[in-house]
Design a protein around this motif. Structure first.
Motif, short mmCIF file in Angstrom:
data_model
loop_
_atom_site.label_atom_id
_atom_site.label_comp_id
_atom_site.label_asym_id
_atom_site.label_seq_id
_atom_site.Cartn_x
_atom_site.Cartn_y
_atom_site.Cartn_z
N GLY A 267 0.83 -1.20 0.00
CA GLY A 267 0.00 0.00 0.00
C GLY A 267 0.86 1.24 0.00
O GLY A 267 2.10 1.16 0.00
N CYS A 268 0.20 2.39 0.03
CA CYS A 268 0.97 3.63 0.02
C CYS A 268 1.64 3.86 1.37
O CYS A 268 2.63 4.57 1.48
CB CYS A 268 0.05 4.81 -0.32
SG CYS A 268 -1.06 5.29 1.02
N GLY A 269 1.07 3.24 2.42
CA GLY A 269 1.70 3.32 3.73
C GLY A 269 1.27 4.50 4.59
O GLY A 269 1.59 4.55 5.78
N ILE A 270 0.55 5.42 4.01
CA ILE A 270 0.22 6.63 4.79
C ILE A 270 -1.27 6.97 4.80
O ILE A 270 -1.70 7.81 5.57
CB ILE A 270 1.00 7.87 4.27
CG1 ILE A 270 0.70 8.09 2.78
CG2 ILE A 270 2.50 7.70 4.50
CD1 ILE A 270 1.31 9.37 2.24
N CYS A 271 -2.07 6.31 3.99
CA CYS A 271 -3.48 6.71 3.89
C CYS A 271 -4.28 6.14 5.08
O CYS A 271 -3.77 5.38 5.90
CB CYS A 271 -4.08 6.23 2.56
SG CYS A 271 -4.42 4.46 2.51
N CYS B 165 -4.21 2.24 5.04
CA CYS B 165 -2.90 1.66 5.35
C CYS B 165 -2.60 1.77 6.83
O CYS B 165 -2.04 0.86 7.45
CB CYS B 165 -1.81 2.35 4.52
SG CYS B 165 -1.79 1.81 2.80
N CYS C 116 -6.56 0.47 0.20
CA CYS C 116 -5.76 1.62 -0.25
C CYS C 116 -5.93 1.76 -1.76
O CYS C 116 -5.85 0.77 -2.50
CB CYS C 116 -4.29 1.37 0.10
SG CYS C 116 -3.15 2.54 -0.66
ZN LIG Z 1 -2.62 3.55 1.44
#
Ligand SMILES: [Zn+2]
Length: 229
Positions: free
Chosen positions: A22-26, A29, A37
């Motif tokens: 995933g983007c890791g920050i949304c 996530c 995500c």
């Molecule tokens: Zn994300």
């Protein structure tokens, strides 16, 4: 191994990889709902996977394994993680009656997971006698190979109530419908089998509400096995 985070070097050796990127920050996530995500990718599904000569993965999703771990064990790590996640989402626990529909490799992991948490009885629905036998070796108490006897067997072994948890591990609409018929009032269906896009089942909403039934949708994401409680 090349990574998306170029500053991190991962030593060669036996590794397992969380395939869900995933983007890791949304919002999703940060809640470990990676597949929700909008930027989610799955290594081996939306891009080349382990059969490719080279695979690129984010360094934070690469988990070193002990050097003496058998490759067969490593290969099962990701599917097992999905099974662990499903058990956690189902709140499967000691003394619950569990029905597993489908005793393929994943279905048998569900059986072993149910056995591990002390669920009982564990009833498997599987038309293949060979797979049914494997399910019993994996820890199932009862394996039903005749679909016509499944409902009766579940009722008979749950004091007539139906099962606390039914896990659909095949991915067929008819079997999802069967899963809803097999749960007890207040029980829940764990959705695991992957259906074709657009497949649906009729759901008796009134009875679902009145009986306080629930559906636990398993996300095929990685959960670290060591966090299982
Ligand atoms: Zn994300």
């Amino acid at each position: 191994m090349a990574t998306m985070h170029a500053a991190v070097l991962v030593e060669p050796g036996r590794l397992v990889v969380d395939i869900n990127v995933g983007c890791g920050i949304c919002y999703y996530c940060r809640r470990n709902e990676i597949l929700n995500c909008v930027k989610a990718q799955q290594i081996g599904i939306s891009c080349d996977g382990a059969i490719a000569e080279y695979v690129r993965a984010p360094a934070n999703l690469i988990i070193p394994a002990p050097s003496d771990t058998a490759v067969e064990v490593l290969a099962l790590t990701e599917p097992l993680a999905c099974v662990v996640r499903a058990a956690r989402k189902s709140r499967m626990t000691f003394g619950q009656s569990v029905v597993v529909i489908g005793a393929g490799p994943i279905g048998n992991l569900h059986v072993q997971m149910a056995r591990l948490v002390g669920a009982a009885p564990i009833i498997v629905a599987e038309t293949s006698p060979e797979r049914a036998e494997m399910a019993c070796e994996a820890g199932a108490d009862i394996a039903v190979t005749n679909p016509g006897l499944l409902s009766e067997t579940v009722r008979k072994n749950t004091a007539g109530r139906g099962a606390d948890v039914v896990i659909e591990s095949v991915g067929h609409p008819d079997l999802y419908q069967e899963a809803f018929r097999l749960i007890r009032p207040g029980g829940h269906v764990t959705t695991f089998g992957i259906t074709d896009p657009g497949d649906s089942v009729p759901l008796d909403l009134l009875q679902t509400v009145l009986r306080e039934n629930s559906i636990k949708v398993r996300l095929p994401e990685w959960d670290r096995i060591c966090t299982m409680r």
